[in-house]
Design an enzyme around this catalytic site. Sequence first.
Site, PDB file in Angstrom:
ATOM      1  N   CYS C  87       0.823  -1.219   0.000  1.00 40.86           N
ATOM      2  CA  CYS C  87       0.000   0.000   0.000  1.00 40.86           C
ATOM      3  C   CYS C  87       0.851   1.260   0.000  1.00 40.86           C
ATOM      4  O   CYS C  87       0.330   2.363  -0.124  1.00 40.86           O
ATOM      5  CB  CYS C  87      -0.936  -0.007   1.192  1.00 40.86           C
ATOM      6  SG  CYS C  87      -1.922  -1.510   1.247  1.00 40.86           S
ATOM      7  N   CYS C 210     -12.933   0.705   8.555  1.00 42.79           N
ATOM      8  CA  CYS C 210     -12.079   0.206   7.477  1.00 42.79           C
ATOM      9  C   CYS C 210     -12.198   1.069   6.219  1.00 42.79           C
ATOM     10  O   CYS C 210     -13.289   1.503   5.874  1.00 42.79           O
ATOM     11  CB  CYS C 210     -12.484  -1.214   7.084  1.00 42.79           C
ATOM     12  SG  CYS C 210     -12.600  -2.347   8.469  1.00 42.79           S
ATOM     13  N   SER C 211     -11.077   1.235   5.527  1.00 46.47           N
ATOM     14  CA  SER C 211     -11.122   1.884   4.219  1.00 46.47           C
ATOM     15  C   SER C 211     -11.703   0.867   3.232  1.00 46.47           C
ATOM     16  O   SER C 211     -11.600  -0.334   3.441  1.00 46.47           O
ATOM     17  CB  SER C 211      -9.729   2.330   3.792  1.00 46.47           C
ATOM     18  OG  SER C 211      -8.846   1.224   3.763  1.00 46.47           O
ATOM     19  N   LYS C 332     -10.171   6.435   4.325  1.00 51.02           N
ATOM     20  CA  LYS C 332     -11.503   6.026   4.773  1.00 51.02           C
ATOM     21  C   LYS C 332     -12.588   6.557   3.837  1.00 51.02           C
ATOM     22  O   LYS C 332     -13.441   5.789   3.400  1.00 51.02           O
ATOM     23  CB  LYS C 332     -11.740   6.537   6.209  1.00 51.02           C
ATOM     24  CG  LYS C 332     -13.132   6.271   6.738  1.00 51.02           C
ATOM     25  CD  LYS C 332     -13.369   4.777   6.966  1.00 51.02           C
ATOM     26  CE  LYS C 332     -14.834   4.425   7.037  1.00 51.02           C
ATOM     27  NZ  LYS C 332     -15.472   4.284   5.729  1.00 51.02           N
ATOM     28  N   HIS C 336      -9.386   3.649  -1.135  1.00 52.68           N
ATOM     29  CA  HIS C 336      -7.988   3.238  -1.025  1.00 52.68           C
ATOM     30  C   HIS C 336      -7.593   2.299  -2.171  1.00 52.68           C
ATOM     31  O   HIS C 336      -7.485   1.094  -1.986  1.00 52.68           O
ATOM     32  CB  HIS C 336      -7.791   2.572   0.352  1.00 52.68           C
ATOM     33  CG  HIS C 336      -6.390   2.122   0.645  1.00 52.68           C
ATOM     34  ND1 HIS C 336      -5.269   2.708   0.069  1.00 52.68           N
ATOM     35  CD2 HIS C 336      -5.920   1.139   1.471  1.00 52.68           C
ATOM     36  CE1 HIS C 336      -4.180   2.089   0.520  1.00 52.68           C
ATOM     37  NE2 HIS C 336      -4.544   1.131   1.360  1.00 52.68           N
TER      38      HIS C 336
END
Lengths: 350, 129, 387
Positions: C87, C210-211, C332, C336
């Site tokens: 990421c 969570c994203s 968020k 992502h």
Amino acid sequence: MVGIISYGAYIPRYRIKIEEIARVWGANGTEIARGLGVFEKALPDMDEDTITISVEAARAAMARRKVDPADIGAVYVGSESHPYAVKPTAVTVGEAIGATPVMTAADYEFACKAGTAAVQTSMGLVKSGMVNCAVAVGADVAQGEPGDALEYTAAAGGAALIIGNDDPIAEINHTCSFTTDTPDFWRRENKPYPRHGGRFTGEPAYFKHVIGASKMMLEKMGTKPSDYTYAVFHQPNGKFPTQAASMLGFSMEQIKPGLAVTYLGNTYSGASMVGLSAVLDIAKPGDRIFMTSYGSGSGSDSFDITVTDVINSDLFNRDAAPTVSDLLADKKIVDYAVYAKHKGKVVMME
Amino acid sequence: MSVARFWRKQQNRYNLIGNQCTVCGKYFYPPRGFCPVCRRDGKIVEHQFKGTGKVVTFSIIRSSSGNFKLLTPYVLAIIELDEGSRLTTHLVCDIDKVYIGMPVKRVFRKLGEEGSSGAIFYGTKFVPA
Amino acid sequence: MREVAVIGVGCTKFGEKWESSFRNLFVEAGALALEDANLSGEKIDEIFVGNMSAGRFVEQEHIGALIADYAGLATDNIPATRVEAACASGGLSFRQAYTAVASGMSDIVVAAGVEKMTDVGTEVTTDVLAAAADREWEGIAGITFPGLYAMIATDYMHRYGLTREQLAQVAVKNHDNGAKNPNAQFRKAITLDTVINSTLVADPLRLFDCSPVTDGAAAVILAPLERAREFTDTPIKVLGSGQASSTIALHDRKDISTLDATVAAGNRAFKMAGIERKDIGFVEVHDCFTIAEICAIEDLGFCKKGEAGRLTEEGQTAIGGKIPVNPSGGLKACGHPVGATGIKQVYETVKQLRGDAKGRQVDTDIGMTHNVGGTGATVVCHIFGRK
């Protein structure tokens, strides 16, 4: 003399009540449980199978006694639910107790007596001097077709015996077998569940062989039932071993300590060996144990065993592994839906 | 995971065989061939861990994939072995029973399989001690 | 080393972009950046692209060449390099581009990031992302990314008494900001109740901690500061760059709740920029999960360990607060797309410093980005200034 130098049992935590199974099939659970003499049966966790059960049982045996893994020259696992059709369970057990690579190994199948067949082979190798010690395991995650009579008892569990010559905790005085070709129960290749001959599994099968082998043993040893402290018979349910015992002249007091089936179910290849483990859990030096297994197809192996002083000596630590009653007490009751998930009866996408 | 890739570390996974650096004394499981403290001065030997430890942290996984789908919900935990090394494991216990500091011991379980016709992988998981 | 500036930025809308393919995404972002820099393709010396897993998301490797080709730059044989650090691929792509310009190897360099995540099912996505952790010793144990960050949250909450509400406030604040960002995947404000009552994913983390899974691409163009005015009136200078590694597996960290690579990368960037924490006007941090933002604020040194929850609760991380965090809406609310996130952070920072962040503008000359790979095995930080 050749004997058991250590032993260990393993029973998964999960249980289902016989009444719960009966509820699903619209049957009278109270009646069935009473008739079978079985009230709960053990089932595996979703990441447990015959290999993991065998390893846990073998490790329990290793924990109770300092056995050099290099002294183990053979590992045999008897089961009718080996996870692989081809690739031995016994090699994983051997590797997990550190006994590989200088050892021989094989998987056995003789319905519910494959475990005691492994014990006999181990005895032969030890007695002949081919190996120092051998591990014999009987374990199953027993199969029974949903709705079939077998489903009420088919259970998961197993036991391991380490057979050796030096300072056994129990000497095996003699073993003998009674074997014929009797089609009372079978499972064909690639079929998930076994089939059986219904009431045919009784008199011409279980009783003929269990009584046949047991009588041979008593005759050979010149003993009578009252000479034994305990007796263990293959226990597909609570009824058969009780009946066989009374036919032979053994009392309820002699068989009760080894009658694990009541709250465990039928662990197939594990059944008589778990029963023997339960007896060894409480046995004292000098106690004499009579054991007869039964495997469909059919055959019975009978054993005459005497517990030695070693069981209470520094060489052996019974408390280093859980007893059968400890294992039975640590339980979690599940319903039929969870049972079905655990037993792989829920069809999933690959 | 391919059979060769799994088999390569099979002894480690079955019997918790890791390493110790005899120079700094640190233990390593998962195994390491090179001491991150002493680097080139380190001396790495094999070490079999006792298999007891305690929970450092945990989570309850409610959404998973692959081999863990049927086990969901399950406890995922980081365990500190008594010798001092840490590892990540599926902690086999009731999801409402786990807590930080919980004593645990090793257990032999199926880690996964490559579908119903593929190889089955076994190894160490943990249960409450 | 030469001083470097960002002269153009471009970003696609983030979201589930069913109509867009992998190559559509980066072509769109690249074209927007070129247009922003008023630049034609043949002036580009080099391209870097951050991408985590095109191999598994769209079964395509050799991304550098593909991008050069479909951006129309293969005809000029412009070199293109893929950069991968899970990421943190985007942030690392930017750092590679920065190094190329600063060293004098290249003048005009594109740093891009792209991820097309929705062409596979959720289960595959979960498994692909799990490859950012240690496959052999974490993957096989049944980790999921929410599960790993949840273990950080369990440890953190146990040690520092962070409340469920404080954690949820991270998501609420980022949704507030995202609502004002035209590129964000979620442009809708939420309440604490939305977060606290959402489905548990990995205890204690819930769905709104969570994203999301996102498609998107972003591209920025770098040039030597001395040439920046040829292309733009508002060059944004790179003041500091820091990268750091830590253990691939979470269980090997000295402290589960401290991303030591964040501490190291942050310190390196600050040292290079020669500025203090108080000089930073806002920071775009890697909030893949709410707990990650809490840790980032502390590990970057904006407050002491254990204080970020209170800081968030007091509104100090909102726009107008003491240290605005994620004015873009963060991972968020923006979404992502893993390889693109690090470049999107630079995009947002440049927009802010130019004064172009309508509705979510922070009034400052200096901003910072913080991009994390895995559970903190790779961290890349950059500090940017208007002057």
